[in-house]
Design a protein around this motif. Structure first.
Motif, short mmCIF file in Angstrom:
data_model
loop_
_atom_site.label_atom_id
_atom_site.label_comp_id
_atom_site.label_asym_id
_atom_site.label_seq_id
_atom_site.Cartn_x
_atom_site.Cartn_y
_atom_site.Cartn_z
N GLU A 219 -74.42 31.45 24.12
CA GLU A 219 -74.30 32.43 25.45
C GLU A 219 -72.83 32.61 25.33
OE1 GLU A 219 -77.56 31.18 28.82
OE2 GLU A 219 -75.50 30.06 28.92
N SER A 220 -72.58 33.78 26.21
CA SER A 220 -71.07 34.13 26.48
C SER A 220 -70.54 33.13 27.49
CB SER A 220 -71.06 35.58 26.84
OG SER A 220 -71.73 35.55 28.27
N ALA A 221 -69.25 33.23 27.77
CA ALA A 221 -68.64 32.70 28.84
C ALA A 221 -69.23 33.13 30.17
CB ALA A 221 -67.09 32.81 28.72
N SER A 222 -69.26 32.36 31.10
CA SER A 222 -69.85 32.72 32.37
C SER A 222 -69.22 34.18 32.76
CB SER A 222 -69.42 31.77 33.56
OG SER A 222 -67.98 31.88 33.80
N PRO A 223 -70.05 34.90 33.42
CA PRO A 223 -69.64 36.34 33.86
C PRO A 223 -68.45 36.39 34.60
CG PRO A 223 -71.97 35.76 34.56
CD PRO A 223 -71.54 34.53 34.03
N GLU A 224 -67.84 35.47 35.46
CA GLU A 224 -66.67 35.68 35.97
C GLU A 224 -65.55 35.36 35.01
OE1 GLU A 224 -68.06 31.64 37.37
OE2 GLU A 224 -68.96 33.67 37.09
N VAL A 225 -65.56 34.38 34.06
CA VAL A 225 -64.88 34.13 33.09
C VAL A 225 -64.67 35.39 31.97
CG1 VAL A 225 -63.99 32.61 31.38
CG2 VAL A 225 -64.90 31.51 33.47
N LYS A 227 -65.38 38.59 32.50
CA LYS A 227 -64.74 39.61 33.31
C LYS A 227 -63.31 39.64 33.46
CE LYS A 227 -68.91 41.06 35.92
NZ LYS A 227 -69.39 41.37 37.12
N ALA A 228 -62.84 38.26 33.70
CA ALA A 228 -61.38 38.01 33.80
C ALA A 228 -60.62 38.14 32.63
CB ALA A 228 -61.35 36.51 34.58
N ILE A 229 -61.23 37.64 31.51
CA ILE A 229 -60.78 37.69 30.32
C ILE A 229 -60.55 39.27 29.73
CG2 ILE A 229 -60.90 37.43 27.72
CD1 ILE A 229 -62.17 34.69 28.36
N ASP A 230 -61.53 40.12 30.06
CA ASP A 230 -61.49 41.45 29.96
C ASP A 230 -60.36 42.21 30.53
OD1 ASP A 230 -62.81 43.89 28.89
OD2 ASP A 230 -63.07 44.25 31.01
N THR A 247 -67.27 36.93 23.80
CA THR A 247 -66.90 35.64 24.27
C THR A 247 -68.20 34.39 24.01
OG1 THR A 247 -67.63 35.78 26.62
CG2 THR A 247 -65.41 36.49 26.05
N LEU A 248 -68.01 33.68 23.63
CA LEU A 248 -69.02 32.45 23.08
C LEU A 248 -68.60 30.94 23.61
CD1 LEU A 248 -71.49 31.76 21.58
CD2 LEU A 248 -70.28 31.59 19.73
N GLN A 249 -69.46 30.74 24.61
CA GLN A 249 -69.30 29.20 25.22
C GLN A 249 -69.55 28.39 24.01
OE1 GLN A 249 -68.24 28.94 28.54
NE2 GLN A 249 -67.80 27.00 27.97
N TRP A 250 -68.54 27.42 23.73
CA TRP A 250 -68.52 26.39 22.75
C TRP A 250 -68.55 24.92 23.51
CZ3 TRP A 250 -70.27 28.03 17.92
CH2 TRP A 250 -70.32 27.18 16.92
N GLY A 251 -69.48 24.33 24.16
CA GLY A 251 -69.23 23.22 24.80
C GLY A 251 -68.45 23.47 26.08
N LYS A 252 -67.41 22.83 26.20
CA LYS A 252 -66.63 23.08 27.43
C LYS A 252 -65.37 24.09 26.82
CE LYS A 252 -63.38 19.06 26.09
NZ LYS A 252 -62.59 17.90 26.68
N HIS A 253 -65.42 24.59 25.71
CA HIS A 253 -64.36 25.50 25.22
C HIS A 253 -65.09 26.94 25.19
CE1 HIS A 253 -61.49 22.39 24.69
NE2 HIS A 253 -62.29 21.79 23.97
N VAL A 254 -64.27 27.97 24.81
CA VAL A 254 -64.58 29.23 24.72
C VAL A 254 -63.96 29.71 23.53
CG1 VAL A 254 -64.63 31.93 25.79
CG2 VAL A 254 -64.70 29.56 27.12
N VAL A 255 -64.65 30.46 22.73
CA VAL A 255 -64.32 31.30 21.58
C VAL A 255 -64.29 32.77 22.09
CG1 VAL A 255 -65.04 32.05 19.19
CG2 VAL A 255 -65.80 29.67 20.01
N GLY A 307 -66.91 47.97 25.54
CA GLY A 307 -67.25 47.04 26.57
C GLY A 307 -67.28 45.71 26.05
N LEU A 308 -68.01 44.94 26.65
CA LEU A 308 -67.97 43.55 26.34
C LEU A 308 -68.85 42.94 25.28
CD1 LEU A 308 -67.87 41.89 29.77
CD2 LEU A 308 -65.94 42.65 28.63
#
Length: 308
Positions: A219-225, A227-230, A247-255, A307-308
């Motif tokens: 999954e990507s990072a959460s929607p709010e994260v 959008k904030a990164i974008d 964006t890709l959620q990797w446990g507690k981190h994000v790629v 886009g994203l």
């Protein structure tokens, strides 16, 4: 995303251990099928919380040649195992136990004891759920619980909250079943309560497993994260256009993988320095972003907006 915290898991483990002991004693004393199903459920929950703690420990393993991005997503595997255990050990066994008692019409003795134990269990489960909700509100203060459930990337907290909700609803079903059996003298109500608890556990286990499966797939990072990164990248003066952002959620981190059109630079070295600055600022603004892969490119219009 905030750092993963095992607090909610410890709350749930302490509550479920005490509940399991009380329920087994009450089940043996009263012969209640609904109470026995609840005792099995609480015991399974204790094992589940230990699995989640083990999974969190395993997810902290450092990166190596085999796992170059680390083992952060290993917690998703253990969360899925917990959901399956909740389905089979908690749900399916409760349905089996209820069906068995429904066919044999086993009587219920000392139902008042069962009702007292169920009341105590409600208090302990409410304590556990309150701890989980406090953890949820730290990261999502304005979301409804259902929206948080669908959008969260914290698999361990998702499982704990799901278990706690299932436990409270299951206790309500068991309480009603024992009370009806006491008032009518018909043990079928108690057996039906066990089946109801089992069906409830299987439904919630399915919902939890569905969400965790999505995390395992990626999954990507959460929607709010996301959008904030974008928004952060689009505001950078070095970038003229975002071509692609993944964006890709990797446990507690994000790629984060970025493809962007840059302003003109006098040399390739100047562009590299600008990219490094963008990456450093992005990781400063979003500490959960562990890896950034940045590719400068020229936008090629293909009839669709970037886009994203």
């Amino acid at each position: 995303m905030k750092e993963e915290s095992p607090k909610a898991i410890f709350y749930a483990l302490a509550a479920n251990f005490g509940i399991a002991v009380c329920k087994f004693g009450a089940a043996a004393f009263t012969g209640s099928g609904a109470m026995f199903a609840e005792a099995i459920h609480s015991t399974a929950d204790c094992g589940n919380q230990l699995l989640l703690l083990f999974g969190l420990k395993r997810a902290q393993a450092p990166a190596n040649a085999l796992h170059p991005l680390g083992s952060g997503r290993e917690i998703y595997f253990y969360a899925l195992i917990v959901a399956l255990l909740l389905f089979f050990v908690g749900g399916a066994f409760s349905v089996y136990e209820g069906a068995h008692r429904l066919m044999h019409h086993e009587p219920l003795s000392n139902p008042v004891v069962a009702l007292v134990i169920l009341g105590v269990s409600v208090v302990l489960e409410a304590f556990s759920l309150a701890g989980a909700i406090r953890e949820i509100r730290k990261g999502a203060p304005n979301k409804t619980l259902w929206r948080w459930f669908r959008e969260t990337r914290e698999s361990e907290l998702l499982v704990v909250a799901g278990e706690d909700v299932a436990a409270l609803l299951g206790l309500a079903i068991a309480f009603a079943a024992v009370l009806m059996t006491m008032l009518t003298g018909n043990p079928a109500y108690d057996a039906a309560g066990s089946i109801g608890v089992g069906v409830l556990l299987m439904i919630i286990a399915f919902l939890v497993a569905r969400e965790v499966k999505s995390m395992i797939v990626g999954e990507s990072a959460s929607p709010e994260v996301r959008k904030a990164i974008d928004a952060h990248l689009r505001a950078r003066p070095e970038i003229t256009r975002i071509i692609s952002l993944i964006t890709l959620q990797w446990g507690k981190h994000v790629v984060v993988a970025v493809q962007a059109e840059m302003i003109d630079y006098a040399s390739g070295r100047a562009m590299i320095d600008a990219i490094n600055l963008v990456e450093e600022d992005l990781q400063r603004a979003f500490p959960q972003v562990r890896w950034v892969f940045f590719e400068p490119d020229i936008a090629r219009d293909r009839g669709q907006a970037p886009g994203l």
